[in-house]
Design an enzyme around this catalytic site. Structure first.
Site, PDB file in Angstrom:
ATOM      1  N   ARG A   1       5.257   0.664  14.624  1.00 53.87           N
ATOM      2  CA  ARG A   1       6.493   0.660  15.424  1.00 53.87           C
ATOM      3  C   ARG A   1       6.206   1.067  16.863  1.00 53.87           C
ATOM      4  O   ARG A   1       6.757   0.534  17.806  1.00 53.87           O
ATOM      5  CB  ARG A   1       7.543   1.579  14.799  1.00 53.87           C
ATOM      6  CG  ARG A   1       8.343   0.974  13.651  1.00 53.87           C
ATOM      7  CD  ARG A   1       7.494   0.288  12.621  1.00 53.87           C
ATOM      8  NE  ARG A   1       8.198  -0.224  11.473  1.00 53.87           N
ATOM      9  CZ  ARG A   1       8.180   0.346  10.272  1.00 53.87           C
ATOM     10  NH1 ARG A   1       7.470   1.449  10.044  1.00 53.87           N
ATOM     11  NH2 ARG A   1       8.833  -0.208   9.275  1.00 53.87           N
TER      12      ARG A   1
ATOM     13  N   ASP B   1       2.279  -3.225   9.817  1.00 55.95           N
ATOM     14  CA  ASP B   1       3.700  -3.309   9.452  1.00 55.95           C
ATOM     15  C   ASP B   1       4.322  -4.365  10.349  1.00 55.95           C
ATOM     16  O   ASP B   1       3.674  -4.863  11.274  1.00 55.95           O
ATOM     17  CB  ASP B   1       4.400  -1.945   9.647  1.00 55.95           C
ATOM     18  CG  ASP B   1       5.574  -1.765   8.674  1.00 55.95           C
ATOM     19  OD1 ASP B   1       6.449  -2.648   8.636  1.00 55.95           O
ATOM     20  OD2 ASP B   1       5.606  -0.744   7.966  1.00 55.95           O
TER      21      ASP B   1
ATOM     22  N   ASP C   1      10.769  11.994  10.447  1.00 57.38           N
ATOM     23  CA  ASP C   1      11.552  11.212  11.422  1.00 57.38           C
ATOM     24  C   ASP C   1      13.035  11.572  11.357  1.00 57.38           C
ATOM     25  O   ASP C   1      13.817  11.065  12.151  1.00 57.38           O
ATOM     26  CB  ASP C   1      11.354   9.694  11.217  1.00 57.38           C
ATOM     27  CG  ASP C   1      11.656   9.224   9.806  1.00 57.38           C
ATOM     28  OD1 ASP C   1      11.806  10.071   8.896  1.00 57.38           O
ATOM     29  OD2 ASP C   1      11.734   8.002   9.599  1.00 57.38           O
TER      30      ASP C   1
ATOM     31  N   HIS D   1       6.959  -5.927   4.369  1.00 60.25           N
ATOM     32  CA  HIS D   1       6.662  -5.376   5.703  1.00 60.25           C
ATOM     33  C   HIS D   1       5.500  -6.117   6.355  1.00 60.25           C
ATOM     34  O   HIS D   1       4.636  -5.494   6.974  1.00 60.25           O
ATOM     35  CB  HIS D   1       6.344  -3.878   5.613  1.00 60.25           C
ATOM     36  CG  HIS D   1       7.565  -3.015   5.447  1.00 60.25           C
ATOM     37  ND1 HIS D   1       8.431  -2.747   6.480  1.00 60.25           N
ATOM     38  CD2 HIS D   1       8.074  -2.367   4.370  1.00 60.25           C
ATOM     39  CE1 HIS D   1       9.418  -1.960   6.050  1.00 60.25           C
ATOM     40  NE2 HIS D   1       9.233  -1.723   4.763  1.00 60.25           N
TER      41      HIS D   1
ATOM     42  N   TRP E   1       7.420   8.137  10.640  1.00 62.27           N
ATOM     43  CA  TRP E   1       7.768   6.745  10.943  1.00 62.27           C
ATOM     44  C   TRP E   1       8.295   6.733  12.366  1.00 62.27           C
ATOM     45  O   TRP E   1       9.135   7.551  12.737  1.00 62.27           O
ATOM     46  CB  TRP E   1       8.845   6.238   9.980  1.00 62.27           C
ATOM     47  CG  TRP E   1       8.396   6.262   8.557  1.00 62.27           C
ATOM     48  CD1 TRP E   1       8.722   7.169   7.593  1.00 62.27           C
ATOM     49  CD2 TRP E   1       7.507   5.327   7.927  1.00 62.27           C
ATOM     50  NE1 TRP E   1       8.099   6.857   6.409  1.00 62.27           N
ATOM     51  CE2 TRP E   1       7.350   5.730   6.582  1.00 62.27           C
ATOM     52  CE3 TRP E   1       6.832   4.177   8.372  1.00 62.27           C
ATOM     53  CZ2 TRP E   1       6.543   5.036   5.680  1.00 62.27           C
ATOM     54  CZ3 TRP E   1       6.041   3.492   7.469  1.00 62.27           C
ATOM     55  CH2 TRP E   1       5.903   3.924   6.140  1.00 62.27           C
TER      56      TRP E   1
ATOM     57  N   TYR F   1      10.255  13.649   5.302  1.00 62.22           N
ATOM     58  CA  TYR F   1      10.338  12.606   6.326  1.00 62.22           C
ATOM     59  C   TYR F   1      10.594  13.236   7.683  1.00 62.22           C
ATOM     60  O   TYR F   1      11.704  13.629   8.011  1.00 62.22           O
ATOM     61  CB  TYR F   1      11.399  11.561   5.942  1.00 62.22           C
ATOM     62  CG  TYR F   1      10.765  10.424   5.159  1.00 62.22           C
ATOM     63  CD1 TYR F   1       9.925  10.695   4.089  1.00 62.22           C
ATOM     64  CD2 TYR F   1      10.971   9.096   5.519  1.00 62.22           C
ATOM     65  CE1 TYR F   1       9.302   9.676   3.393  1.00 62.22           C
ATOM     66  CE2 TYR F   1      10.361   8.060   4.820  1.00 62.22           C
ATOM     67  CZ  TYR F   1       9.524   8.368   3.758  1.00 62.22           C
ATOM     68  OH  TYR F   1       8.908   7.348   3.072  1.00 62.22           O
TER      69      TYR F   1
ATOM     70  N   GLU G   1       9.550  -1.674  -0.268  1.00 66.34           N
ATOM     71  CA  GLU G   1      10.644  -2.422   0.344  1.00 66.34           C
ATOM     72  C   GLU G   1      10.384  -3.919   0.508  1.00 66.34           C
ATOM     73  O   GLU G   1      10.817  -4.520   1.488  1.00 66.34           O
ATOM     74  CB  GLU G   1      11.012  -1.815   1.708  1.00 66.34           C
ATOM     75  CG  GLU G   1      11.523  -0.401   1.592  1.00 66.34           C
ATOM     76  CD  GLU G   1      12.006   0.180   2.920  1.00 66.34           C
ATOM     77  OE1 GLU G   1      13.127   0.716   2.927  1.00 66.34           O
ATOM     78  OE2 GLU G   1      11.288   0.097   3.931  1.00 66.34           O
TER      79      GLU G   1
ATOM     80  N   GLU H   1       9.968   4.418  14.463  1.00 65.57           N
ATOM     81  CA  GLU H   1      10.962   3.534  15.075  1.00 65.57           C
ATOM     82  C   GLU H   1      11.595   4.193  16.308  1.00 65.57           C
ATOM     83  O   GLU H   1      11.798   3.564  17.338  1.00 65.57           O
ATOM     84  CB  GLU H   1      12.079   3.202  14.081  1.00 65.57           C
ATOM     85  CG  GLU H   1      11.707   2.184  13.022  1.00 65.57           C
ATOM     86  CD  GLU H   1      11.152   2.832  11.765  1.00 65.57           C
ATOM     87  OE1 GLU H   1      10.749   4.020  11.831  1.00 65.57           O
ATOM     88  OE2 GLU H   1      11.115   2.150  10.723  1.00 65.57           O
TER      89      GLU H   1
ATOM     90  N   TRP I   1       8.370   8.402  -2.465  1.00 67.11           N
ATOM     91  CA  TRP I   1       9.139   8.619  -1.223  1.00 67.11           C
ATOM     92  C   TRP I   1      10.643   8.496  -1.438  1.00 67.11           C
ATOM     93  O   TRP I   1      11.422   9.143  -0.761  1.00 67.11           O
ATOM     94  CB  TRP I   1       8.678   7.652  -0.129  1.00 67.11           C
ATOM     95  CG  TRP I   1       9.099   6.213  -0.296  1.00 67.11           C
ATOM     96  CD1 TRP I   1       8.518   5.284  -1.095  1.00 67.11           C
ATOM     97  CD2 TRP I   1      10.177   5.547   0.365  1.00 67.11           C
ATOM     98  NE1 TRP I   1       9.147   4.079  -0.980  1.00 67.11           N
ATOM     99  CE2 TRP I   1      10.180   4.203  -0.082  1.00 67.11           C
ATOM    100  CE3 TRP I   1      11.135   5.947   1.311  1.00 67.11           C
ATOM    101  CZ2 TRP I   1      11.109   3.262   0.373  1.00 67.11           C
ATOM    102  CZ3 TRP I   1      12.058   5.003   1.763  1.00 67.11           C
ATOM    103  CH2 TRP I   1      12.038   3.685   1.289  1.00 67.11           C
TER     104      TRP I   1
END
Ligand code: ACM
Ligand code: ZN
Length: 746
Positions: A158, A187, A413, A264, A461, A411, A320, A463, A386
């Site tokens: 990201r 990713d 983030d 991903h 992560w 997490y 995912e 983003e 997770w």
């Protein structure tokens, strides 16, 4: 985008307090430490004695030379004080433990391995800092880690960092005795590792015409050529990767590369569209599992990856996958038919099994996100749990190794403080105290199953971390809590003691050039309600140490003349509490203003006509009238969650009651599909059968509002009633949550 649509409630295990623990600044806290009278002067040179040899000796000396310790390597017998590092196979320390003794003759570290000696050295460095490396207190430590896997995960896709940044983070991991760096190198937002056989991965799929992930995500999510004028991104060359692996190894850190599959993978499929079901760029996010070309590609990539990385584990992602293209793809359908696979979950599982066999054939094992359980887990796979802990629990019960990284605790983030005063994050709310409270071994596991939990990891992560500074801000200091969760036995953990040590550590992180979050100076108010005495005990707490909390109970603003908080406050009826932290007479943090009520519905009867979700049951329907208010995150066990339904609740106050105010707080967090109700209708009744409308409360917060928003739905007036009905209408959006914490009746 990490969807976070699946929300689990996790119970926070109570922390056992060991009252006599020393706040000596060692992080993670050693298992046994005795500080003694006296200290060793290390302001002049120590000689060096060791039975390390060869590369281990060379690496250790090279490392120590970069520390402020004064060691004369040539003076083995010459000086009367010595740093001794001795491999001793006779002791009970395992692969990473050490014994440290500091006394009049010097510093002695014993371990079975050079990793153990290295961790003993880390404790020496932390202890010696207190007196700027001039002296070190006499101390005896016996120490070894609770878990073999203590990791940090970093998303490079990201936003991309740099060799220098990664090395800096490895330095910190080593200091906190962490030993795994999970490097998320591929990713949808960019491929970040040079693969010689597939140059388009790095001259195209590693670049995008937008600097930040958010701009790119909100635009067309296309890639561009490396030499385009506005290309942003990057990748690590194989030479850089070798350099980083070597740097990590010298710090006893194993780097685990992640190559995402089957989902991903938008960037790969843009560079090599024939590996997708549609054969087109920008159509699919998953590899086509029907095509042999997919496996040829993955095996080629893994060949180069395995050649570069000596780690036992190769992370193959697995999270995912959309799985949608597979349902209509002729190649995928053919594969399913030929292999007797009954659904797309089994198709994914086919791929993971096949890749596992390939990785196993090279003498390595796979690790993957917990979705690799879907359709059947590959026989030798290790699971990284997770989406809560359930995947990990299931895997452990079936004899698979597990690394715990549940979103609600690991997490990094998530917001670490009040979202209204923090830079934008992906959502979620995870204070350092909550990270610290985590116990990776669930009570659902017996002793044998618990052995399968090999460790814990903090996930970063990126983003919403467009800069390196911001990335560090999210990592530190929460990763210190992960380090202690991974290393220190639960009986040796203590939040207040850790809080003290972390507060002491932050200035040091800043001095070393890191950009940590400096902890909140805001006041939290944990409460205990005594239903018999009809009173509430309120504590005032703050993450920062070295402050005084001043408070008032008459609605006025606290100042340094207001009482200093010492012990919990008792509320009968209503208290208009205001409180603030002060440091050296100056206010820090925000003023807390809160009415704390033993309100009229507490302890009364409530009936729900709609069902709350078993994933967010808090303490059942009585959550709504138990007097406890939810915090800033829906996952704190005080918010009752309703999925895809209105909320319809009737409170019976037991007798006709004078009412002047009815209120309830709602929350909105767009990322995880948590919405404020469209409206809340309030009705009253005296017989519980015939209800009449009192009011309908609305709000003007749009559903596309970013971040986390709270709204208090309030009715004020005069009425009398025995029954109150609260009807909260869900928004007209497909799928979503309503969370309510309390219906306050005054
Ligand atoms: C993940 O957060 N999707 C593993
Ligand atoms: Zn396909």
């Amino acid at each position: 985008m990490k969807k976070r649509t699946i929300l689990f409630l996790l119970c926070v295990a109570p922390i056992t307090c060991t009252p006599e623990m020393s706040a000596q600044n060692v992080i993670p806290h050693p298992q046994r430490m005795t500080v003694k009278e006296g200290k060793l002067d290390i302001s002049s040179y120590l000689s060096f004695k060791t039975n390390l040899t060869g590369k281990e000796l060379g690496d250790m000396v090279e490392y120590i030379k970069d520390t402020p310790l004064r060691i004369d390597y040539s003076a083995e017998e010459g000086l009367n004080k010595c740093l001794t590092m001795e491999i001793d196979k006779e002791n009970e320390l395992g692969d990473e433990g050490y014994i440290l003794k500091v006394g009049a003759s010097g510093i002695n570290i014993y371990a079975q391995t050079s990793a153990g000696l290295f961790y003993g050295l880390q404790s020496v460095l932390q202890l010696a800092e207190e007196d700027n490396y001039n002296s070190i207190k006499y101390v005896e430590i016996f120490d070894k880690p609770r878990f073999e896997y203590r990791g940090l995960h970093l998303d490079e896709s990201r936003h991309f960092s740099s060799t220098e940044f990664v090395k800096k983070q490895l330095d910190a991991l080593a200091r906190y005795k962490m030993n795994r760096f999970h490097w998320h190198l591929t990713d949808g937002a960019g491929w970040r590792i040079e693969i010689k056989k597939y140059p388009r991965l790095t001259n195209f799929a590693a670049w995008r015409p937008y600097e930040t992930w958010k701009e790119w995500w909100n635009a067309n999510r296309h890639y561009c050529n490396q030499d385009d004028a506005d290309a942003h991104g990057g990748y690590y060359t194989q030479e850089e990767i070798r350099e980083i692996i070597d740097y990590a190894a010298k710090r006893h850190i194993t780097i685990i590369p992640e190559i995402e599959m089957p989902g991903h993978s938008e960037e790969v499929l843009a560079a090599y569209p024939l590996l997708s079901c549609s054969n087109d760029m920008y159509k699919n996010s998953d590899f086509c599992i029907g095509k042999e070309a997919t496996f040829a590609f993955i095996e080629d990539v893994l060949d180069e990856v395995i050649d570069l990385f000596p780690s036992h584990y190769i992370h193959i992602g697995g999270d995912e996958a959309a799985k949608s293209g597979w349902k209509t793809c002729p190649d995928c359908m053919k594969r399913m038919k030929e292999e007797g696979l009954k659904d797309v979950d089994e198709l994914q599982s086919y791929m993971i099994h096949r890749v596992e066999q390939y990785v196993n054939s090279k003498g390595r094992d796979i690790i993957g996100w917990d979705e690799i359980l879907e359709g059947g887990l590959a026989p030798n796979a290790t699971v990284m749990s997770w989406r809560g802990e359930q995947g990990g629990i299931t895997a452990a019960k079936s004899g698979h190794k597990v690394v715990m990284t549940p979103g609600d605790f690991c997490y990094l983030d998530s917001y670490q403080s009040d979202p209204s005063s923090e830079p934008e994050a992906i959502g979620g709310y995870l204070t350092i105290e909550k990270v610290y409270s985590y116990n990776p071994v669930s009570a659902a596991l017996n002793d044998e199953q618990a052995e399968m939990i090999i460790g814990v990891q903090g996930n970063v992560w990126r983003e919403y971390m467009p800069t390196l500074e911001h990335t560090e801000y999210m990592i530190y200091p929460r990763i210190l809590a992960i380090a202690e969760v991974g290393w220190t036995m639960p009986e040796n953990k203590n939040w207040n003691n850790f809080r003290e040590r972390v507060n002491n550590e932050i200035p040091r992180l800043i001095r070393e050039g890191y950009n940590p979050y400096t902890l909140s100076a805001d006041i939290e108010t944990p409460m205990r309600i005594d239903y018999n005495k009809k009173e509430i005990k309120v504590a005032l707490e703050c993450e920062r140490t070295g402050i005084n909390i001043h408070y008032t109970t008459d609605g006025t603003e606290p100042n340094t003349n207001s009482p200093i908080y010492e012990d919990s406050l008792t509320v009968k009826g209503t208290m208009h509490l205001s409180a603030r932290a002060f440091s050296e007479g100056k206010p820090v943090g925000k003023v807390l203003r809160k009415d704390i009520d033993f309100h009229k519905a507490i302890g009364k009867k409530i009936t729900l006509k709609t069902k709350y979700s078993p994933n967010y049951p808090a303490s059942g329907e009585y959550t709504l009238i138990d007097g406890y208010h939810g915090g800033k995150g829906y996952n704190d066990g005080k918010w009752l969650g309703f999925l895809n339904t209105d909320v319809d609740a009737v409170i019976d106050l037991g007798e006709k009651t004078r009412i002047s105010r009815i209120s309830t707080l709602g929350m909105q967090a767009k990322g995880p599909y948590v919405w404020l109700p469209q409206y809340i209708k309030i009705q009253t009744s005296n017989d519980g059968k015939k209800f009449k409308d009192l009011d309908t409360l609305t709000h003007d917060i749009p559903t596309d509002r970013e971040g986390v928003v709270f709204h208090d739905f309030v009715w004020e007036g005069k009425t009398t009633a025995r029954f109150i009905r609260i009807y909260a209408k869900i928004v007209d959006i497909e799928g979503g949550w309503i969370f309510l914490d309390e219906i306050v009746v005054k």
